[in-house]
Design a protein around this motif. Structure first.
Motif, mmCIF file in Angstrom:
data_model
loop_
_atom_site.group_PDB
_atom_site.id
_atom_site.type_symbol
_atom_site.label_atom_id
_atom_site.label_comp_id
_atom_site.label_asym_id
_atom_site.label_seq_id
_atom_site.Cartn_x
_atom_site.Cartn_y
_atom_site.Cartn_z
ATOM 1 N N UNK A 148 32.420 38.849 41.270
ATOM 2 C CA UNK A 148 33.655 39.512 41.702
ATOM 3 C C UNK A 148 34.592 38.509 42.367
ATOM 4 N N UNK A 149 34.054 37.652 43.223
ATOM 5 C CA UNK A 149 34.865 36.621 43.875
ATOM 6 C C UNK A 149 35.457 35.662 42.855
ATOM 7 N N UNK A 150 34.646 35.252 41.880
ATOM 8 C CA UNK A 150 35.110 34.303 40.873
ATOM 9 C C UNK A 150 36.224 34.887 40.016
ATOM 10 N N UNK A 151 36.041 36.103 39.545
ATOM 11 C CA UNK A 151 37.069 36.737 38.715
ATOM 12 C C UNK A 151 38.336 36.963 39.530
ATOM 13 N N UNK A 152 38.210 37.394 40.766
ATOM 14 C CA UNK A 152 39.382 37.603 41.612
ATOM 15 C C UNK A 152 40.132 36.298 41.847
ATOM 16 N N UNK A 153 39.415 35.228 42.071
ATOM 17 C CA UNK A 153 40.049 33.929 42.297
ATOM 18 C C UNK A 153 40.797 33.458 41.052
ATOM 19 N N UNK A 154 40.188 33.645 39.902
ATOM 20 C CA UNK A 154 40.822 33.181 38.665
ATOM 21 C C UNK A 154 42.014 34.044 38.285
ATOM 22 N N UNK A 155 41.907 35.359 38.464
ATOM 23 C CA UNK A 155 43.011 36.248 38.081
ATOM 24 C C UNK A 155 44.150 36.242 39.088
ATOM 25 N N UNK A 156 43.898 35.790 40.291
ATOM 26 C CA UNK A 156 44.893 35.868 41.356
ATOM 27 C C UNK A 156 46.100 34.965 41.118
ATOM 28 N N UNK A 157 45.900 33.791 40.535
ATOM 29 C CA UNK A 157 47.036 32.872 40.393
ATOM 30 C C UNK A 157 47.840 33.093 39.113
ATOM 31 N N UNK A 158 47.342 33.856 38.160
ATOM 32 C CA UNK A 158 48.102 34.176 36.957
ATOM 33 C C UNK A 158 48.113 33.092 35.901
ATOM 34 N N UNK A 159 47.408 31.994 36.116
ATOM 35 C CA UNK A 159 47.323 30.921 35.135
ATOM 36 C C UNK A 159 45.857 30.591 34.919
ATOM 37 N N UNK A 160 45.578 30.027 33.760
ATOM 38 C CA UNK A 160 44.196 29.631 33.485
ATOM 39 C C UNK A 160 44.190 28.352 32.673
ATOM 40 N N UNK A 161 43.029 27.746 32.599
ATOM 41 C CA UNK A 161 42.841 26.571 31.768
ATOM 42 C C UNK A 161 41.454 26.650 31.147
ATOM 43 N N UNK A 162 41.090 25.651 30.403
ATOM 44 C CA UNK A 162 39.821 25.698 29.676
ATOM 45 C C UNK A 162 38.627 25.699 30.627
#
Length: 95
Positions: free
Chosen positions: A69-83
């Motif tokens: 849950x923490x990991x997904x929240x951290x990744x989705x929070x900034x609105x950008x992603x990478x590989x």
């Protein structure tokens, strides 16, 4: 399981079309559906059959749940992603 696979396929397909809001909505909605509907339903079915199925999780299971849950929240929070973030999510899914 079949419906869940279809939801994952839809999330991947729309992500490839660069519609990330829809993709994240489908993926998060699928997870919430499993957590809020399927898990309590299995407890009720177990209750009807006389089999004890509780929501009493072990410490390791709770730690993995909270970490994911923490990991997904951290990744989705900034609105950008990478590989790398995608790879981390895949590794978390398979663990």
């Amino acid at each position: 399981i079949i419906g869940n696979a279809a939801e994952h396929y839809t999330a991947i397909k729309v992500a490839m079309q660069n519609k990330m809001d829809l993709s994240l909505g489908v993926a998060a909605g699928s997870s919430c559906q499993m957590a809020l509907l399927v898990t309590p339903f299995t407890v009720l079915v177990g209750w009807c059959y006389g089999t004890e199925m509780t929501l009493n999780f072990h410490a390791f299971q709770l730690a993995v749940l909270l970490f994911s849950v923490f990991l997904v929240n951290t990744i989705l929070n900034n609105g950008q992603s990478n590989w790398l973030e995608g790879y981390i999510l895949l590794v978390t899914y398979f663990v």
